[in-house]
Design an enzyme around this catalytic site. Structure first.
Site, PDB file in Angstrom:
ATOM      1  N   MET A  29       0.846  -1.194   0.000  1.00  0.00           N
ATOM      2  CA  MET A  29       0.000   0.000   0.000  1.00  0.00           C
ATOM      3  C   MET A  29       0.886   1.250   0.000  1.00  0.00           C
ATOM      4  O   MET A  29       0.442   2.340   0.386  1.00  0.00           O
ATOM      5  CB  MET A  29      -0.947  -0.013   1.206  1.00  0.00           C
ATOM      6  CG  MET A  29      -1.921  -1.192   1.133  1.00  0.00           C
ATOM      7  SD  MET A  29      -3.457  -0.944   2.044  1.00  0.00           S
ATOM      8  CE  MET A  29      -2.856  -0.789   3.694  1.00  0.00           C
ATOM      9  N   GLY A  35      11.418  -2.701   5.396  1.00  0.00           N
ATOM     10  CA  GLY A  35      10.724  -3.999   5.457  1.00  0.00           C
ATOM     11  C   GLY A  35      10.219  -4.397   4.075  1.00  0.00           C
ATOM     12  O   GLY A  35      10.439  -5.516   3.609  1.00  0.00           O
ATOM     13  N   HIS A  36       9.561  -3.444   3.386  1.00  0.00           N
ATOM     14  CA  HIS A  36       9.092  -3.732   2.019  1.00  0.00           C
ATOM     15  C   HIS A  36      10.288  -4.052   1.116  1.00  0.00           C
ATOM     16  O   HIS A  36      10.240  -4.983   0.312  1.00  0.00           O
ATOM     17  CB  HIS A  36       8.399  -2.501   1.407  1.00  0.00           C
ATOM     18  CG  HIS A  36       7.097  -2.139   2.036  1.00  0.00           C
ATOM     19  ND1 HIS A  36       6.919  -0.978   2.748  1.00  0.00           N
ATOM     20  CD2 HIS A  36       5.903  -2.785   2.057  1.00  0.00           C
ATOM     21  CE1 HIS A  36       5.655  -0.912   3.163  1.00  0.00           C
ATOM     22  NE2 HIS A  36       5.026  -1.989   2.779  1.00  0.00           N
ATOM     23  N   GLY A 147       4.914  -9.984   4.345  1.00  0.00           N
ATOM     24  CA  GLY A 147       5.671  -9.915   5.595  1.00  0.00           C
ATOM     25  C   GLY A 147       4.935 -10.615   6.734  1.00  0.00           C
ATOM     26  O   GLY A 147       3.704 -10.604   6.793  1.00  0.00           O
ATOM     27  N   LYS A 149       4.860  -9.614   9.673  1.00  0.00           N
ATOM     28  CA  LYS A 149       4.278  -8.670  10.646  1.00  0.00           C
ATOM     29  C   LYS A 149       2.756  -8.789  10.621  1.00  0.00           C
ATOM     30  O   LYS A 149       2.103  -8.774  11.638  1.00  0.00           O
ATOM     31  CB  LYS A 149       4.704  -7.227  10.371  1.00  0.00           C
ATOM     32  CG  LYS A 149       4.185  -6.292  11.469  1.00  0.00           C
ATOM     33  CD  LYS A 149       4.623  -4.871  11.273  1.00  0.00           C
ATOM     34  CE  LYS A 149       3.867  -4.172  10.187  1.00  0.00           C
ATOM     35  NZ  LYS A 149       2.422  -3.972  10.509  1.00  0.00           N
ATOM     36  N   SER A 185       6.779  -0.391   9.878  1.00  0.00           N
ATOM     37  CA  SER A 185       5.402  -0.261   9.405  1.00  0.00           C
ATOM     38  C   SER A 185       5.256   1.098   8.736  1.00  0.00           C
ATOM     39  O   SER A 185       5.873   2.076   9.167  1.00  0.00           O
ATOM     40  CB  SER A 185       4.451  -0.337  10.605  1.00  0.00           C
ATOM     41  OG  SER A 185       3.186   0.168  10.252  1.00  0.00           O
ATOM     42  N   SER A 186       4.418   1.146   7.709  1.00  0.00           N
ATOM     43  CA  SER A 186       4.172   2.430   7.032  1.00  0.00           C
ATOM     44  C   SER A 186       3.573   3.435   7.997  1.00  0.00           C
ATOM     45  O   SER A 186       3.718   4.645   7.837  1.00  0.00           O
ATOM     46  CB  SER A 186       3.204   2.224   5.865  1.00  0.00           C
ATOM     47  OG  SER A 186       3.734   1.282   4.984  1.00  0.00           O
ATOM     48  N   ARG A 187       2.887   2.929   9.016  1.00  0.00           N
ATOM     49  CA  ARG A 187       2.224   3.832   9.968  1.00  0.00           C
ATOM     50  C   ARG A 187       3.224   4.503  10.910  1.00  0.00           C
ATOM     51  O   ARG A 187       2.875   5.501  11.549  1.00  0.00           O
ATOM     52  CB  ARG A 187       1.202   3.056  10.796  1.00  0.00           C
ATOM     53  CG  ARG A 187       0.041   2.536   9.958  1.00  0.00           C
ATOM     54  CD  ARG A 187      -0.819   1.607  10.790  1.00  0.00           C
ATOM     55  NE  ARG A 187      -1.720   0.820   9.963  1.00  0.00           N
ATOM     56  CZ  ARG A 187      -2.974   1.154   9.689  1.00  0.00           C
ATOM     57  NH1 ARG A 187      -3.490   2.243  10.182  1.00  0.00           N
ATOM     58  NH2 ARG A 187      -3.717   0.385   8.929  1.00  0.00           N
TER      59      ARG A 187
HETATM   60  O1  PAF Z   1      -0.168  -5.594   3.659  1.00  0.00           O
HETATM   61  C1  PAF Z   1      -0.566  -4.718   2.855  1.00  0.00           C
HETATM   62  O2  PAF Z   1       0.132  -3.754   2.543  1.00  0.00           O
HETATM   63  C2  PAF Z   1      -1.961  -4.850   2.269  1.00  0.00           C
HETATM   64  O3  PAF Z   1      -2.841  -5.428   3.179  1.00  0.00           O
HETATM   65  C3  PAF Z   1      -1.993  -5.598   0.926  1.00  0.00           C
HETATM   66  C4  PAF Z   1      -1.530  -7.026   1.065  1.00  0.00           C
HETATM   67  C5  PAF Z   1      -1.105  -4.877  -0.077  1.00  0.00           C
HETATM   68  C6  PAF Z   1      -3.413  -5.615   0.370  1.00  0.00           C
HETATM   69  O4  PAF Z   1      -3.920  -4.334   0.211  1.00  0.00           O
END
Ligand code: PAF
Length: 281
Positions: A29, A35-36, A147, A149, A185-187
């Site tokens: 997202m 992490g990504h 992930g 997480k 986390s993005s948050r």
């Molecule tokens: O983990 C995420 O970022 C989202 O839940 C995903 C898997 C991209 C689905 O929108």
């Protein structure tokens, strides 16, 4: 790096590659962090071509405010993706993914959808299932990376490919942590300096849980964890659970000789953070 926004164009492009290349897929997202990037790096080593999607999926948010506040950092995301030699990026619009009907398909994930996150975020996993299925049908990768997480999400996606019979291998990747233990986390970018300092307490509590597991029972650990958060100025515990990895049922409903994990969700003001840790081995 090629960037697509149309499903048809990316589908056509990937179909030209598929004959001679394996395709790895990392759905995200956005608001990308290390992490990504670790998922993408792993996907790069295991596939010829790596596709990353960036789409903030409205149907998996139970609160509109949470959806609106979700960080969006497209320009930086694209730079980060370049830096790890991502091959293809898919950034669709809401219309592209949902046309005029922003609704979820309903799935029966065999009960795991009703535990933990499912209890606290109504409709969340139908939303995740809906978008992941749509993305899988467009990209049709051999391998897709998620992930740990979001461990419950990982189990849901494994179930999704089983139900839909999509020939995609789901690969779970280790949680990537900041130096002080906070799960990436993005948050996290929404945390103030003070909140950020308080947040590693979440992981510290999971480490303490790991120590206590096998010495005191799951209910006693749960009670102990709840007490740790009572007077915390910044962190409000939403839930803590010790559950089996496969059924995600609370430990007291599981048979022995299963793998267990501790799961936690915490609010820092309106920012919701989750984490988990393997117990016992
Ligand atoms: O983990 C995420 O970022 C989202 O839940 C995903 C898997 C991209 C689905 O929108």
């Amino acid at each position: 790096m090629l960037v697509f926004s149309s499903s048809k164009s990316i589908k056509d492009y990937i179909s030209t590659l598929r004959k001679e290349n394996s395709i790895g897929f990392v759905p995200t997202m956005g608001a990308l962090h290390l992490g990504h990037l670790s998922l993408i790096v792993q996907a790069k080593t295991e596939n010829d071509v790596v596709v990353v999607s960036i789409f903030v999926n409205p149907t998996q948010f139970d609160k509109k405010e949470d959806l609106n506040k979700y960080p969006r950092t497209i320009e930086e995301d694209l730079k980060l993706l370049q830096s790890v030699n991502c091959d293809v990026v898919f950034i669709p619009s809401i219309d592209e993914m949902y046309e005029d009907k922003i609704t979820s398909e309903h799935f029966d994930f065999g009960g795991i959808e009703f535990e933990m996150e499912g209890k606290f975020r109504k409709g969340h996993f139908d939303g995740v299932g809906t978008i992941v299925k749509k993305l899988f049908e467009i990209v049709m990768p051999q391998n897709a990376y998620f992930g740990e997480k979001d461990f419950q999400q990982l189990q849901i996606v494994k179930k999704l490919v089983e139900i839909t019979k999509l020939p995609i291998k789901i690969i779970g990747c280790k949680i990537f942590r900041e130096k002080d233990g906070l799960a990436m986390s993005s948050r996290n970018i929404r945390l103030s300096e003070e909140q950020r300092k308080a947040a590693p307490f979440i992981y510290q509590t999971l480490l303490d849980t790991q120590q206590k597991f096998g010495i005191i029972n799951a209910n006693e650990i749960k009670q102990w964890v709840e007490e740790q958060f009572v007077n915390n100025e910044f962190l409000k515990l939403e839930y803590f659970e010790i559950a089996c990895e496969d059924s995600l049922k609370p430990a007291n409903e599981c048979q022995e000789k299963k793998n267990y994990r501790a799961f936690i969700a915490v609010f820092v003001n309106d920012i919701r953070l989750i984490d988990n840790i393997r117990l016992g081995n």
